[in-house]
Design a protein around this motif. Structure first.
Motif, PDB file in Angstrom:
ATOM      1  N   ILE A 124       0.840  -1.205   0.000  1.00  0.00           N
ATOM      2  CA  ILE A 124       0.000   0.000   0.000  1.00  0.00           C
ATOM      3  C   ILE A 124       0.872   1.250   0.000  1.00  0.00           C
ATOM      4  O   ILE A 124       0.646   2.200  -0.770  1.00  0.00           O
ATOM      5  CB  ILE A 124      -0.912   0.021   1.246  1.00  0.00           C
ATOM      6  CG1 ILE A 124      -1.710  -1.275   1.385  1.00  0.00           C
ATOM      7  CG2 ILE A 124      -1.803   1.259   1.238  1.00  0.00           C
ATOM      8  CD1 ILE A 124      -2.764  -1.490   0.373  1.00  0.00           C
TER       9      ILE A 124
ATOM     10  N   SER B 130      -7.827  -7.255  -4.599  1.00  0.00           N
ATOM     11  CA  SER B 130      -6.609  -6.734  -3.975  1.00  0.00           C
ATOM     12  C   SER B 130      -6.077  -5.518  -4.720  1.00  0.00           C
ATOM     13  O   SER B 130      -5.686  -4.513  -4.111  1.00  0.00           O
ATOM     14  CB  SER B 130      -5.538  -7.827  -3.906  1.00  0.00           C
ATOM     15  OG  SER B 130      -5.938  -8.863  -3.034  1.00  0.00           O
TER      16      SER B 130
ATOM     17  N   ASP C 127      -8.388  -2.596  -4.000  1.00  0.00           N
ATOM     18  CA  ASP C 127      -8.186  -2.102  -2.635  1.00  0.00           C
ATOM     19  C   ASP C 127      -6.916  -1.266  -2.518  1.00  0.00           C
ATOM     20  O   ASP C 127      -6.890  -0.230  -1.846  1.00  0.00           O
ATOM     21  CB  ASP C 127      -8.132  -3.273  -1.657  1.00  0.00           C
ATOM     22  CG  ASP C 127      -9.515  -3.810  -1.307  1.00  0.00           C
ATOM     23  OD1 ASP C 127     -10.513  -3.332  -1.888  1.00  0.00           O
ATOM     24  OD2 ASP C 127      -9.601  -4.709  -0.450  1.00  0.00           O
TER      25      ASP C 127
ATOM     26  N   LYS D 107      -7.484   2.165  -4.139  1.00  0.00           N
ATOM     27  CA  LYS D 107      -8.276   3.046  -3.279  1.00  0.00           C
ATOM     28  C   LYS D 107      -7.392   3.738  -2.247  1.00  0.00           C
ATOM     29  O   LYS D 107      -7.468   4.960  -2.037  1.00  0.00           O
ATOM     30  CB  LYS D 107      -9.344   2.237  -2.540  1.00  0.00           C
ATOM     31  CG  LYS D 107     -10.485   1.714  -3.374  1.00  0.00           C
ATOM     32  CD  LYS D 107     -11.362   0.856  -2.453  1.00  0.00           C
ATOM     33  CE  LYS D 107     -12.537   0.252  -3.147  1.00  0.00           C
ATOM     34  NZ  LYS D 107     -13.331  -0.605  -2.245  1.00  0.00           N
ATOM     35  N   LEU D 108      -6.568   2.937  -1.566  1.00  0.00           N
ATOM     36  CA  LEU D 108      -5.757   3.506  -0.492  1.00  0.00           C
ATOM     37  C   LEU D 108      -4.608   4.347  -1.031  1.00  0.00           C
ATOM     38  O   LEU D 108      -4.216   5.333  -0.404  1.00  0.00           O
ATOM     39  CB  LEU D 108      -5.242   2.390   0.416  1.00  0.00           C
ATOM     40  CG  LEU D 108      -6.336   1.704   1.246  1.00  0.00           C
ATOM     41  CD1 LEU D 108      -5.740   0.619   2.124  1.00  0.00           C
ATOM     42  CD2 LEU D 108      -7.092   2.712   2.108  1.00  0.00           C
TER      43      LEU D 108
ATOM     44  N   SER E 167     -15.397  -4.799  -4.997  1.00  0.00           N
ATOM     45  CA  SER E 167     -14.621  -3.695  -4.435  1.00  0.00           C
ATOM     46  C   SER E 167     -14.856  -2.383  -5.169  1.00  0.00           C
ATOM     47  O   SER E 167     -14.678  -1.307  -4.594  1.00  0.00           O
ATOM     48  CB  SER E 167     -13.131  -4.047  -4.460  1.00  0.00           C
ATOM     49  OG  SER E 167     -12.350  -3.032  -3.866  1.00  0.00           O
TER      50      SER E 167
ATOM     51  N   SER F 294     -11.363  -1.146   2.150  1.00  0.00           N
ATOM     52  CA  SER F 294     -10.115  -1.739   1.680  1.00  0.00           C
ATOM     53  C   SER F 294      -9.550  -2.582   2.809  1.00  0.00           C
ATOM     54  O   SER F 294      -9.445  -2.112   3.946  1.00  0.00           O
ATOM     55  CB  SER F 294      -9.094  -0.674   1.270  1.00  0.00           C
ATOM     56  OG  SER F 294      -9.439  -0.082   0.043  1.00  0.00           O
TER      57      SER F 294
ATOM     58  N   GLY G  82      -9.294  -3.243   8.225  1.00  0.00           N
ATOM     59  CA  GLY G  82      -9.986  -2.571   7.149  1.00  0.00           C
ATOM     60  C   GLY G  82      -9.996  -1.067   7.306  1.00  0.00           C
ATOM     61  O   GLY G  82     -10.051  -0.541   8.420  1.00  0.00           O
TER      62      GLY G  82
ATOM     63  N   ILE H 120     -13.302   6.428  -0.006  1.00  0.00           N
ATOM     64  CA  ILE H 120     -12.544   5.581  -0.936  1.00  0.00           C
ATOM     65  C   ILE H 120     -13.429   4.931  -1.987  1.00  0.00           C
ATOM     66  O   ILE H 120     -12.944   4.110  -2.770  1.00  0.00           O
ATOM     67  CB  ILE H 120     -11.686   4.534  -0.198  1.00  0.00           C
ATOM     68  CG1 ILE H 120     -12.534   3.620   0.682  1.00  0.00           C
ATOM     69  CG2 ILE H 120     -10.600   5.229   0.629  1.00  0.00           C
ATOM     70  CD1 ILE H 120     -11.718   2.492   1.324  1.00  0.00           C
TER      71      ILE H 120
END
Length: 383
Positions: free
Chosen positions: A77, A97, A100, A103-104, A142, A148, A159, A165
């Motif tokens: 991440i 994955s 996610d 998003k972050l 997702s 995420s 999470g 997000i």
């Protein structure tokens, strides 16, 4: 009517071949300097190249981050977020994955907030970079969830849960799922059905009529075509129904959160690197049986939507037949049926039960309370 909140991705675009127009879709949202987040498998199977070419043909500068791992650890991440600090927008492309991580990366790059401070419900701080998500499996949903999941330490999952997000646009092209291996189609499909089942039966106070309606339609779509998608991987109609059903299930559980199936699946994935969808499938019938003893009504209500050919003699019988129908569907799709089939030793079950108790965010949503003894009994039944 009990007050509720319903959040979802503000714009959805779905259609076979839509990925070929991705440059036109992304440019007005994300600007001309894009971070493209994906995983090595997507690069190896040839899906990334043509899509990146469409972005570049639209005049976009594209930096590729292709190091996403399943159940992504914090380090991945942070690497993606560092790269995102130099772009105007983020595109996530792949399974759950990759989406996610995208998003972050978009959140952390723009907000500067430390990842550790964003964990939990409503703790993320904005702003975030413009974000477009493009799923290549029909499973996690997702692309429409404000969630995420990150692997912290050796095995525990945490999470980030925030409407911040949710992407600006989700692009759903069922052609991207054509030819997925049967075991991936099966596991991700069962995962999506679990999302809808748990959303419908959730004890969360935000369980609402919109989520329940979406869950029913998701299960109606996927229940009739999942095995066809597994058996005939080039069937675009089945792939389209699975992608739409997965998205609807994502909208449902994003607002009426999942429960004990996911809580017990996470330690399996964390310790044994079993894919998330398969982890869910392994414990699903056993959690449903546990719940049906005390709260059969929701499962009874779902039976005619998922298995319309099955008759019943009442609520209890319908709930049992729903549980058995889901177990039979998992078997018919060729998935492993026992924890021992994926290399989990019986001696490890108490450790898994102990770890599952850390998933308080999920366990509170279960229609029947789950303590450590109950979790251990479920794992033993699944073993």
């Amino acid at each position: 009517m009990t007050p509720f909140t319903f959040n979802t991705t503000p714009s959805l675009r779905m259609g076979a071949g839509l990925a070929r127009q991705l440059g036109e879709i992304v440019k007005p949202i994300c600007g001309e300097n894009i971070l493209f987040v994906t995983d090595p498998g997507m690069v190896a199977n040839g899906l990334v190249g043509p899509v990146v070419n469409t972005l570049r043909a639209a005049g976009l500068r594209v930096t590729i981050f292709d190091q996403v791992q399943a159940d992504p650890p914090e380090a991945i991440i942070l690497q993606a977020a560092d790269m995102a600090r130099h772009v105007s927008g983020v595109v996530g492309f792949g399974g759950g994955s990759s989406l996610d991580v995208a998003k972050l990366a978009a959140l952390l790059a723009a907000s500067g907030q430390p990842l550790a401070e964003a964990y939990g419900i409503g703790n993320a701080k904005g702003p975030r970079l413009p974000l477009v998500l493009v799923p290549t499996t029909s499973g996690t949903g997702s692309e429409v969830t404000p969630i995420s999941i990150v692997t912290t330490g050796a095995s525990e999952k945490m999470g980030v849960v925030s409407p911040l997000i949710l992407p600006d646009v989700a692009v759903l092209d069922p052609e991207l799922t054509l030819g997925l291996p049967a075991h991936v189609t099966a596991a991700t499909g069962i995962d999506a059905m679990v999302h809808a089942i748990e959303a419908y039966a959730s004890a969360n106070p935000n369980n609402n009529p919109v989520s329940r309606a979406l869950a029913v339609e998701a299960l109606r779509l996927m229940g009739r075509v999942l095995q066809r998608a597994v058996d005939t991987p080039g069937n675009i109609e089945a792939r389209s129904d699975m992608m739409l059903g997965s998205m609807l299930a994502g909208q449902a559980f994003a607002n009426s959160p999942v429960a004990a199936v996911h809580a017990l699946a996470y330690p399996i994935g964390g310790h044994y690197k079993v894919p998330h969808g398969l982890s869910n499938a392994l414990v699903l019938p056993h959690v449903l049986r546990f719940n049906a003893e005390a709260a059969p009504l929701a499962y009874a209500e779902l039976l005619p939507h998922v298995f319309p050919q099955v008759s019943d003699t009442g609520v209890g019988d319908a709930a049992v037949k729903f549980v058995e129908g889901m177990a039979a569907l998992s078997r018919a799709c060729g998935l492993p049926q026992n924890l021992r089939d994926v290399g989990i030793e019986k001696e490890a079950l108490p450790m898994l039960a102990c770890d599952a108790m850390n998933q308080t965010r999920l366990l509170v949503n279960n229609p029947r309370p789950v303590d450590e003894a109950a979790a251990l009994a479920i794992y033993e039944a699944a073993w």
